[in-house]
Design a protein around this motif. Structure first.
Motif, PDB file in Angstrom:
ATOM      1  N   UNK A 111     -21.200  -6.055   9.069  1.00  0.00           N
ATOM      2  CA  UNK A 111     -19.738  -6.922   9.063  1.00  0.00           C
ATOM      3  C   UNK A 111     -19.372  -7.616   8.267  1.00  0.00           C
ATOM      4  N   UNK A 112     -17.897  -8.275   8.786  1.00  0.00           N
ATOM      5  CA  UNK A 112     -16.994  -9.391   7.828  1.00  0.00           C
ATOM      6  C   UNK A 112     -16.426  -7.919   6.737  1.00  0.00           C
ATOM      7  N   UNK A 113     -14.827  -9.066   6.573  1.00  0.00           N
ATOM      8  CA  UNK A 113     -13.598  -8.451   5.652  1.00  0.00           C
ATOM      9  C   UNK A 113     -13.830  -8.270   4.669  1.00  0.00           C
ATOM     10  N   UNK A 114     -14.101  -7.239   4.058  1.00  0.00           N
ATOM     11  CA  UNK A 114     -14.496  -7.574   2.314  1.00  0.00           C
ATOM     12  C   UNK A 114     -13.010  -7.703   1.692  1.00  0.00           C
ATOM     13  N   UNK A 115     -13.269  -8.890   0.251  1.00  0.00           N
ATOM     14  CA  UNK A 115     -12.100  -9.233  -0.310  1.00  0.00           C
ATOM     15  C   UNK A 115     -11.523  -8.159  -0.753  1.00  0.00           C
ATOM     16  N   UNK A 116     -11.892  -7.204  -1.343  1.00  0.00           N
ATOM     17  CA  UNK A 116     -11.852  -6.171  -2.607  1.00  0.00           C
ATOM     18  C   UNK A 116     -10.741  -5.257  -1.524  1.00  0.00           C
ATOM     19  N   UNK A 117     -10.846  -5.488  -0.213  1.00  0.00           N
ATOM     20  CA  UNK A 117     -10.303  -4.374   1.007  1.00  0.00           C
ATOM     21  C   UNK A 117      -8.601  -5.185   0.534  1.00  0.00           C
ATOM     22  N   UNK A 118      -8.597  -6.703   0.936  1.00  0.00           N
ATOM     23  CA  UNK A 118      -7.486  -7.311   0.973  1.00  0.00           C
ATOM     24  C   UNK A 118      -6.794  -7.144  -0.623  1.00  0.00           C
ATOM     25  N   UNK A 119      -7.384  -6.948  -1.507  1.00  0.00           N
ATOM     26  CA  UNK A 119      -7.153  -6.053  -3.113  1.00  0.00           C
ATOM     27  C   UNK A 119      -6.490  -5.030  -3.486  1.00  0.00           C
ATOM     28  N   UNK A 120      -6.430  -4.425  -2.219  1.00  0.00           N
ATOM     29  CA  UNK A 120      -5.851  -3.227  -2.346  1.00  0.00           C
ATOM     30  C   UNK A 120      -7.187  -1.755  -1.765  1.00  0.00           C
TER      31      UNK A 120
END
Length: 185
Positions: A111-120
């Protein structure tokens, strides 16, 4: 704790000829067995069983069987499917009580949106089902894990999972459940 599903079952005659007849009637043959419980050959309505499975998180669920007026709490142990059509051919249930210790498999939901995905980065889940040991009363329907704080090149391991009270896993703590990999150019 996992939700218990209800299903009506009837006793059936044994033998391969009767299996074909049972399936031709739109029923699925099965068996209920367990410690302190005499094995009983049963049959259940195929459509009701399919509906029950479609609302469940996995095939490893608790079922309250109405066996000709007798309530039997059972764990769905195995479902045999036809390789070509996917049709359900046979079901195995294990009769249990609330204090029976069982080995089961439950799905792992991220669950949740990973901070690492937002960083690419790219979130990759490596463990989708977790083998667990617990008493029937403690059986969870799923194991959820929050990946919001995972940055690029960080991992979520089995040891990081928050298992419910009374639930242990058969996997080592250093097994990677999910990783945020750096994107390849």
């Amino acid at each position: 704790m996992a939700t218990s599903h209800s299903l009506k079952a009837e006793k059936r005659a044994e033998g391969s000829t009767s299996l074909k007849q049972v399936r031709a009637q739109g029923l699925v043959p099965g068996v209920v067995y367990g410690p302190g419980f005499d094995a009983v050959s049963i049959k259940v309505d195929a459509r009701e069983f399919s509906r029950m499975l479609s609302t469940a998180a996995s095939e490893h669920i608790l079922v309250s069987l109405d066996l000709e007026g007798t309530e039997v709490k059972a764990l769905l142990k195995e479902v045999q499917h036809d390789a070509l059509s996917g049709e359900c051919l046979h079901i195995d249930f294990q009769a249990v009580t609330d204090t029976t210790t069982i080995h089961s498999i439950v799905p792992v939901i991220l669950t949740g949106d990973s901070a690492g995905v937002a960083q690419g980065g790219m979130l990759e889940q490596t463990v989708y089902d977790l083998a667990i040991v617990c008493q029937v009363k403690d059986l969870p329907e799923t194991i959820t894990a929050d990946v919001t704080n995972l940055n690029v090149e960080e991992t979520l391991t089995v040891a990081d999972l928050q298992l419910p009270a009374g639930v242990t896993t058969e996997l080592a703590g250093d097994v990677i459940v999910a990783i945020v990999a750096s994107s390849r150019v």
